[in-house]
Design a protein around this motif. Structure first.
Motif, PDB file in Angstrom:
ATOM      1  N   ASN A   1      28.419 -11.725 106.769  1.00  0.00           N
ATOM      2  CA  ASN A   1      28.294 -10.379 107.337  1.00  0.00           C
ATOM      3  C   ASN A   1      29.596  -9.588 107.301  1.00  0.00           C
ATOM      4  O   ASN A   1      29.652  -8.448 107.767  1.00  0.00           O
ATOM      5  CB  ASN A   1      27.750 -10.445 108.771  1.00  0.00           C
ATOM      6  CG  ASN A   1      28.650 -11.255 109.699  1.00  0.00           C
ATOM      7  OD1 ASN A   1      29.722 -11.694 109.310  1.00  0.00           O
ATOM      8  ND2 ASN A   1      28.191 -11.448 110.934  1.00  0.00           N
TER       9      ASN A   1
ATOM     10  N   ASP B   1      32.479  -7.319 105.563  1.00  0.00           N
ATOM     11  CA  ASP B   1      32.350  -6.308 104.511  1.00  0.00           C
ATOM     12  C   ASP B   1      33.074  -6.674 103.219  1.00  0.00           C
ATOM     13  O   ASP B   1      32.892  -6.010 102.193  1.00  0.00           O
ATOM     14  CB  ASP B   1      32.819  -4.928 105.009  1.00  0.00           C
ATOM     15  CG  ASP B   1      34.300  -4.890 105.360  1.00  0.00           C
ATOM     16  OD1 ASP B   1      34.970  -5.945 105.331  1.00  0.00           O
ATOM     17  OD2 ASP B   1      34.799  -3.788 105.668  1.00  0.00           O
TER      18      ASP B   1
ATOM     19  N   ALA C   1      27.764 -11.561  99.855  1.00  0.00           N
ATOM     20  CA  ALA C   1      26.945 -10.454 100.340  1.00  0.00           C
ATOM     21  C   ALA C   1      26.885  -9.327  99.308  1.00  0.00           C
ATOM     22  O   ALA C   1      25.835  -8.696  99.117  1.00  0.00           O
ATOM     23  CB  ALA C   1      27.498  -9.934 101.662  1.00  0.00           C
TER      24      ALA C   1
END
Length: 238
Positions: free
Chosen positions: A77, A79, A84
């Motif tokens: 999670n 950035d 991800a």
């Protein structure tokens, strides 16, 4: 054998289209011949449109195993997570069924998580079908950062390991996430198609300097450019 093949384009759109088609051809051939394909990816803005375009392609994505070239030691999670990034750019649309194998695990540090990461990546079919690399203005590729802690082990030509833990020296390029996991040089060279994507005149200059010099610790991309095992396809656009 010529180890560097340069493909220079007039526009980024032309480069993106060429990389997309070359990836697609290699993945499709692997699926047809062996029933599965391995696709090792880097983060960054240069390959992002390639991934988004490939996500719309109708191939048997459930037979494609997507791994990472490197990863910051951050949670999914975060950035700055490459895992991800790949999930939201490639593993969408028709490519949503691809199998994503991350590098970050539950260990507190990359060094502590190395054994589990190595085990996971050893499960991938080798040689990898396509490996996509980028290059920073500091001459790094993967997480081979200049004079990083762990760089010597990661570049060891005698090593059979696929993964290595790295602690980079903090810079404008690394940001604060200096703890990394990366494929080793040996890991990168376990590739049928090894691709380096670079854009802009500044990075082309760095690439030319890397070709000419021999200090690998200062400009680690030299380890990939100057190796004599696997052809390196270089894609460049202004």
């Amino acid at each position: 054998m010529r180890m560097i093949v340069e493909r220079l384009f007039k526009s980024r759109e032309e480069m993106i289209a060429a990389v997309r088609e070359d990836c697609l051809t290699a993945l499709q051939q692997a699926i047809e011949e062996r029933g599965e394909a391995t696709f090792l990816l880097s983060g960054g803005s240069s390959p992002e449109p390639v991934y988004k375009s490939l996500s719309e392609v109708d191939i048997d994505w459930s037979s494609v195993y997507v791994g990472l070239v490197d990863e910051r030691w951050v949670d999914f999670n975060h950035d700055k997570s490459n895992e991800a990034f790949i999930a939201r750019t490639l593993l969408q649309n028709k490519a949503a069924s691809a199998n994503l194998i991350g590098m970050k695990n539950s260990a507190e540090t990359a060094a502590e998580g190395l054994a589990d990461c190595e085990s996971a990546y050893q499960q991938l079919a080798q040689p990898f079908d396509v490996t996509i690399l980028g290059m920073g203005p500091d001459g790094h590729t993967a997480s081979f950062f200049p004079h990083a802690h762990g760089l010597e082990a990661a570049l060891n030509p005698e090593s059979k390991k696929l993964c290595a833990a790295i602690i980079a020296k903090q810079s404008e390029v690394t940001g604060t996430a200096t703890e990394r996991m990366t494929l080793t040089l040996n890991g990168l060279l376990q590739s049928r198609h090894l691709m380096l994507l670079i854009t802009g005149e500044e990075k082309l200059k760095v690439f030319r300097e890397a070709q000419a010099g021999n200090d690998v610790a200062a400009v680690p991309v030299r380890a990939v450019i100057q190796q004599e095992q696997v052809p390196l396809i270089v894609y460049w656009a202004p």
